[in-house]
Motif scaffolding. Structure first.
Motif, PDB file in Angstrom:
ATOM      1  N   GLN A  15       0.832  -1.210   0.000  1.00  0.00           N
ATOM      2  CA  GLN A  15       0.000   0.000   0.000  1.00  0.00           C
ATOM      3  C   GLN A  15       0.862   1.253   0.000  1.00  0.00           C
ATOM      4  O   GLN A  15       0.571   2.216  -0.715  1.00  0.00           O
ATOM      5  CB  GLN A  15      -0.899   0.032   1.235  1.00  0.00           C
ATOM      6  CG  GLN A  15      -2.072  -0.890   1.184  1.00  0.00           C
ATOM      7  CD  GLN A  15      -2.875  -0.845   2.486  1.00  0.00           C
ATOM      8  OE1 GLN A  15      -2.470  -0.238   3.473  1.00  0.00           O
ATOM      9  NE2 GLN A  15      -4.015  -1.524   2.485  1.00  0.00           N
ATOM     10  N   ALA A  16       1.918   1.243   0.797  1.00  0.00           N
ATOM     11  CA  ALA A  16       2.805   2.410   0.871  1.00  0.00           C
ATOM     12  C   ALA A  16       3.526   2.640  -0.449  1.00  0.00           C
ATOM     13  O   ALA A  16       3.682   3.786  -0.895  1.00  0.00           O
ATOM     14  CB  ALA A  16       3.814   2.230   2.010  1.00  0.00           C
ATOM     15  N   GLU A  18       2.427   1.815  -3.442  1.00  0.00           N
ATOM     16  CA  GLU A  18       1.436   2.338  -4.388  1.00  0.00           C
ATOM     17  C   GLU A  18       1.082   3.782  -4.071  1.00  0.00           C
ATOM     18  O   GLU A  18       0.959   4.606  -4.977  1.00  0.00           O
ATOM     19  CB  GLU A  18       0.182   1.457  -4.363  1.00  0.00           C
ATOM     20  CG  GLU A  18       0.418   0.084  -4.945  1.00  0.00           C
ATOM     21  CD  GLU A  18      -0.724  -0.890  -4.699  1.00  0.00           C
ATOM     22  OE1 GLU A  18      -1.699  -0.534  -3.984  1.00  0.00           O
ATOM     23  OE2 GLU A  18      -0.633  -2.023  -5.203  1.00  0.00           O
ATOM     24  N   HIS A  19       0.935   4.098  -2.794  1.00  0.00           N
ATOM     25  CA  HIS A  19       0.572   5.457  -2.387  1.00  0.00           C
ATOM     26  C   HIS A  19       1.667   6.458  -2.764  1.00  0.00           C
ATOM     27  O   HIS A  19       1.384   7.553  -3.227  1.00  0.00           O
ATOM     28  CB  HIS A  19       0.298   5.498  -0.885  1.00  0.00           C
ATOM     29  CG  HIS A  19      -0.016   6.861  -0.367  1.00  0.00           C
ATOM     30  ND1 HIS A  19      -1.234   7.481  -0.605  1.00  0.00           N
ATOM     31  CD2 HIS A  19       0.724   7.734   0.346  1.00  0.00           C
ATOM     32  CE1 HIS A  19      -1.211   8.682  -0.051  1.00  0.00           C
ATOM     33  NE2 HIS A  19      -0.035   8.855   0.539  1.00  0.00           N
ATOM     34  N   GLN A  20       2.917   6.061  -2.562  1.00  0.00           N
ATOM     35  CA  GLN A  20       4.032   6.953  -2.862  1.00  0.00           C
ATOM     36  C   GLN A  20       4.500   6.853  -4.305  1.00  0.00           C
ATOM     37  O   GLN A  20       5.381   7.591  -4.723  1.00  0.00           O
ATOM     38  CB  GLN A  20       5.208   6.658  -1.921  1.00  0.00           C
ATOM     39  CG  GLN A  20       4.881   6.946  -0.478  1.00  0.00           C
ATOM     40  CD  GLN A  20       6.071   6.686   0.428  1.00  0.00           C
ATOM     41  OE1 GLN A  20       7.208   6.758   0.013  1.00  0.00           O
ATOM     42  NE2 GLN A  20       5.791   6.381   1.689  1.00  0.00           N
ATOM     43  N   GLU A  21       3.914   5.911  -5.042  1.00  0.00           N
ATOM     44  CA  GLU A  21       4.239   5.705  -6.458  1.00  0.00           C
ATOM     45  C   GLU A  21       5.738   5.506  -6.679  1.00  0.00           C
ATOM     46  O   GLU A  21       6.359   6.112  -7.554  1.00  0.00           O
ATOM     47  CB  GLU A  21       3.711   6.862  -7.303  1.00  0.00           C
ATOM     48  CG  GLU A  21       2.202   7.008  -7.237  1.00  0.00           C
ATOM     49  CD  GLU A  21       1.668   8.209  -8.006  1.00  0.00           C
ATOM     50  OE1 GLU A  21       2.470   9.051  -8.442  1.00  0.00           O
ATOM     51  OE2 GLU A  21       0.447   8.283  -8.158  1.00  0.00           O
ATOM     52  N   TYR A  61       8.601   5.467   6.725  1.00  0.00           N
ATOM     53  CA  TYR A  61       7.510   5.137   7.646  1.00  0.00           C
ATOM     54  C   TYR A  61       8.035   4.127   8.663  1.00  0.00           C
ATOM     55  O   TYR A  61       8.713   3.170   8.311  1.00  0.00           O
ATOM     56  CB  TYR A  61       6.312   4.544   6.896  1.00  0.00           C
ATOM     57  CG  TYR A  61       5.166   4.220   7.816  1.00  0.00           C
ATOM     58  CD1 TYR A  61       4.295   5.219   8.240  1.00  0.00           C
ATOM     59  CD2 TYR A  61       4.965   2.928   8.285  1.00  0.00           C
ATOM     60  CE1 TYR A  61       3.249   4.940   9.105  1.00  0.00           C
ATOM     61  CE2 TYR A  61       3.925   2.636   9.152  1.00  0.00           C
ATOM     62  CZ  TYR A  61       3.077   3.650   9.552  1.00  0.00           C
ATOM     63  OH  TYR A  61       2.055   3.364  10.413  1.00  0.00           O
TER      64      TYR A  61
END
Length: 141
Positions: A15-16, A18-21, A61
């Motif tokens: 998820q991280a 994908e979120h940060q691309e 993170y």
């Protein structure tokens, strides 16, 4: 994260990413591994600490915090034995302090109340949060 009880690191890392691309090329270079190895890490429920530390640095993170939050919410309450032996007194350094609440934990608890998933009494009973502490959070946040 809605549930600190069941931590699946791979899916959280995915998820991280994908979120940060973040591009796969950059990840592979950082870890010095193949794309298949990265994909496999994202499937794992847990990872070795050295690998998790590298993910924490790359994604900026603190994934270790998830475990700390789990301990705060789900560890059994500490026993208050007044008649401790000298051996156990010397071991105070290794005791887990349950009274350290992060902003994420406070938000999680308040969300449980605001969404009606749990009552204040249920929160106090399940997580052993002092009543005064909970009411201070409610008034403050």
């Amino acid at each position: 994260m809605d549930n600190y009880k069941n931590i699946h690191l791979g899916s959280l890392i995915k998820q991280a990413i994908e979120h940060q691309e973040i591009e796969m090329f950059r990840i592979c270079n950082f870890f010095k591994c193949s794309e298949n190895e990265v994909i496999e890490m994202c499937r794992q429920e847990s990872l070795p600490t050295d690998v998790l530390l590298r993910w924490s640095k790359l994604l900026e993170y603190d994934f270790f915090r998830l475990y700390s939050q789990h301990l705060i919410l789900y560890s059994p309450p500490a026993r208050n034995n007044q008649s401790e032996s000298p051996k156990s007194k010397s071991n105070n350094l290794h005791r887990f302090r349950k009274n350290i609440y992060t902003k994420e934990i406070i938000d999680f608890i308040l969300e449980q109340i605001s969404t009606g998933k749990m009552t204040r009494a249920q929160i106090i009973e399940k997580y052993k949060i002092p009543k005064t502490t909970l009411y201070k959070w409610i008034s403050k946040y």
